[in-house]
Design an enzyme around this catalytic site. Structure first.
Site, PDB file in Angstrom:
ATOM      1  N   TRP A  17      24.727 -11.326  24.170  1.00  0.00           N
ATOM      2  CA  TRP A  17      24.649 -12.608  23.477  1.00  0.00           C
ATOM      3  C   TRP A  17      23.725 -13.571  24.221  1.00  0.00           C
ATOM      4  O   TRP A  17      23.023 -14.372  23.607  1.00  0.00           O
ATOM      5  CB  TRP A  17      26.044 -13.224  23.356  1.00  0.00           C
ATOM      6  CG  TRP A  17      26.066 -14.596  22.745  1.00  0.00           C
ATOM      7  CD1 TRP A  17      26.173 -14.916  21.420  1.00  0.00           C
ATOM      8  CD2 TRP A  17      25.975 -15.856  23.435  1.00  0.00           C
ATOM      9  NE1 TRP A  17      26.155 -16.276  21.240  1.00  0.00           N
ATOM     10  CE2 TRP A  17      26.034 -16.881  22.465  1.00  0.00           C
ATOM     11  CE3 TRP A  17      25.847 -16.209  24.774  1.00  0.00           C
ATOM     12  CZ2 TRP A  17      25.971 -18.230  22.804  1.00  0.00           C
ATOM     13  CZ3 TRP A  17      25.771 -17.552  25.106  1.00  0.00           C
ATOM     14  CH2 TRP A  17      25.844 -18.539  24.129  1.00  0.00           C
ATOM     15  N   HIS A  18      23.715 -13.460  25.552  1.00  0.00           N
ATOM     16  CA  HIS A  18      22.937 -14.399  26.349  1.00  0.00           C
ATOM     17  C   HIS A  18      21.435 -14.206  26.211  1.00  0.00           C
ATOM     18  O   HIS A  18      20.678 -15.160  26.420  1.00  0.00           O
ATOM     19  CB  HIS A  18      23.336 -14.296  27.830  1.00  0.00           C
ATOM     20  CG  HIS A  18      24.623 -14.978  28.142  1.00  0.00           C
ATOM     21  ND1 HIS A  18      25.846 -14.386  27.935  1.00  0.00           N
ATOM     22  CD2 HIS A  18      24.892 -16.214  28.641  1.00  0.00           C
ATOM     23  CE1 HIS A  18      26.812 -15.223  28.297  1.00  0.00           C
ATOM     24  NE2 HIS A  18      26.253 -16.332  28.725  1.00  0.00           N
ATOM     25  N   GLY A  19      20.987 -13.018  25.895  1.00  0.00           N
ATOM     26  CA  GLY A  19      19.545 -12.849  25.783  1.00  0.00           C
ATOM     27  C   GLY A  19      19.140 -11.423  25.505  1.00  0.00           C
ATOM     28  O   GLY A  19      19.904 -10.476  25.742  1.00  0.00           O
TER      29      GLY A  19
END
Length: 477
Positions: free
Chosen positions: A325-327
């Site tokens: 989700w972060h990247g």
């Protein structure tokens, strides 16, 4: 428009004045003003992505109503999956398409097949992961009949696009924020005062701690092959405080700004670096995201109700997905995987909920054990942060390997604008302040509040003058 910019320092008082003195007659006028302000705030990055925000808002608003009105389960499922797939589709295209295309091409190349992937020349819309998750939780809750659909488009639009949380959270729930925007707010001086204190403390975290640590963290990570073991350890510690000061500082400012408008947002941080194990750390770090994945992914997968195999599977899924989700980079996936590995012994020993009480220290052996547990948890966190910060998995592994193999622990001077000695002292003082106030929302209130407020403002002005690192880390997610 950053929270730590001159533009925002002008924008916020104008909106505050209009909100309480011009558009204060009804909740509808209050909400309409906040929507206009939120859309202007968002358009300051790239006005073209405003259309994507509006479309996402209308999609979930309309599908939510259709799900509630659906006369058959087939109809309800149709609108439910339409919202889910379109939302995740946009997120996938803008955030993950190039990553998957490039990764697939690399896989083919390793098998001896030449491939030239077609990559999209697009900019990642700021905050897309956050407002997409706002809408997803709303639609999911309607489908499972936990809440009723919102028929007032203005109220729903404000829930999705409210500017303090729009670009970096916290990830709000309709059950928490929507009831607040559906009633007229009355000015509360004490709440506004608390908001100002929280904004100032958030700026201290960002401008004084995060931006200062960023100077050295960037220098060390960008030149890690020439650094000795001690400098590399410092680099990991600096980044740990950079990302904490940066993201928790943003969250504090968001919560403080909301208090100025009479709205309460979800708490996102609860002194995570004082955690006694990784399970406690994740109950205290980015709380709104952790609870989102718990409620909308972990529990639907079976949570911890199944056998041991299911528990382990679900744990790894939720941590890996959280990392992704972060990247769009394998470093985030590995970061999530490492945290799952950290969590696994606690899960197997059924001790992941042991440290639910508040931390209290006394002059005894048990307190020494608590401090050692905190330090050990922080060490594990710093190791994982190396993967989060590094450009690639290879760089992260090389960084950690050099710490072990270099074995040079002499102090290595870095040619930057600040001295490491001063920075270490400042971090130490910050930790003491955080520890002393670990049971408070923010530490500027209470005794000698005006003195603490004055010192905080002086520090912000002093460090802000020399800081060249302005952007919040989580804006890229």
């Amino acid at each position: 428009m950053f929270f730590n910019s001159l533009a925002f320092a002008i924008f916020l008082p104008i909106v505050f004045f209009l909100y309480w003195f011009v558009f204060n007659k009804t909740k509808s006028t209050q909400n309409a003003l906040l929507i206009v302000a939120s859309y202007y705030f968002y358009s300051c990055w790239d006005w073209r992505f405003l259309f994507l925000l509006v479309f996402s808002t209308f999609l979930d608003y309309y599908t939510g109503i259709q799900i509630e009105k659906g006369k058959s389960e087939k109809s309800r499922k149709f609108w439910f999956w339409l919202s889910i797939l379109v939302n995740l589709g946009f997120l996938g295209i803008f955030k993950y398409y190039n990553f998957f295309a490039a990764s697939f091409a690399e896989l083919l190349s390793s098998a001896g097949v030449k491939a030239s992937p077609i990559l999209l020349e697009v900019i990642l819309p700021v905050g897309i992961s956050f407002y997409t998750f706002h809408g997803l939780s709303y639609v999911i809750d309607i489908y499972y009949k936990r809440i009723k659909a919102e028929y007032n488009f203005v109220d729903y639009s404000l829930f999705v696009s409210y500017f303090p949380l729009l670009v970096a959270g916290p990830i709000e729930r309709a059950t928490h924020l929507l009831p607040q925007v559906k009633v007229k707010r009355e000015f509360n001086f004490q709440l506004a005062k608390e908001g100002v204190y929280q904004i100032i403390w958030g700026l201290v975290k960002k401008v004084v701690i995060a931006d200062t640590c960023a100077t050295y963290a960037n220098a060390i990570f960008d030149n890690y092959t020439g650094m000795n073991s001690f400098s590399l350890i410092l680099g990991a510690v600096y980044f740990a405080f950079q990302i904490y000061g940066d993201f928790s500082g943003y969250s504090d400012i968001a919560l403080g700004v909301s208090k100025l408008f009479g709205l309460d947002l979800l708490r996102n941080f609860n002194y995570p670096y004082f955690s006694r194990d990784i399970a406690e750390f994740w109950r205290r770090w980015h709380i709104s995201l952790s609870s989102w994945f718990r409620d909308y992914l972990y529990i639907p997968l079976g949570g911890s109700k199944g056998g041991l195999g299911m528990k382990i599977r679900n744990t790894f899924i939720i941590f890996v997905v959280s990392g992704f989700w972060h990247g769009a980079n394998w470093t985030y996936v590995v970061w999530g995987f490492i945290n799952a590995v950290y969590f696994l012994p606690l899960l197997l020993s059924n001790s992941n909920r042991n440290n639910m009480d508040a931390i209290e220290l006394k002059f005894n052996f048990d307190s020494v054990k608590v401090l050692m547990s905190i330090l050990y948890t922080f060490l594990l966190t710093c190791v994982a942060w190396v993967f989060f910060r590094a450009r690639s998995i290879t760089d992260a592994v090389s960084y950690l390997k050099r710490i072990v193999t270099n074995r040079d622990f002499s102090f290595q001077y870095l040619d930057n604008e600040r001295y490491s000695y001063e920075l270490l002292v400042m971090i130490g003082l910050f930790v003491l302040v955080e520890w002393n106030n670990r049971n408070k929302i923010e530490p500027l209130s209470g005794k000698r509040s005006m003195l603490k407020l004055a010192l905080a403002i002086v520090a912000i002005l002093a460090f802000g003058t020399y800081s060249d690192y302005k952007e919040f880390i989580y804006f890229q997610f």
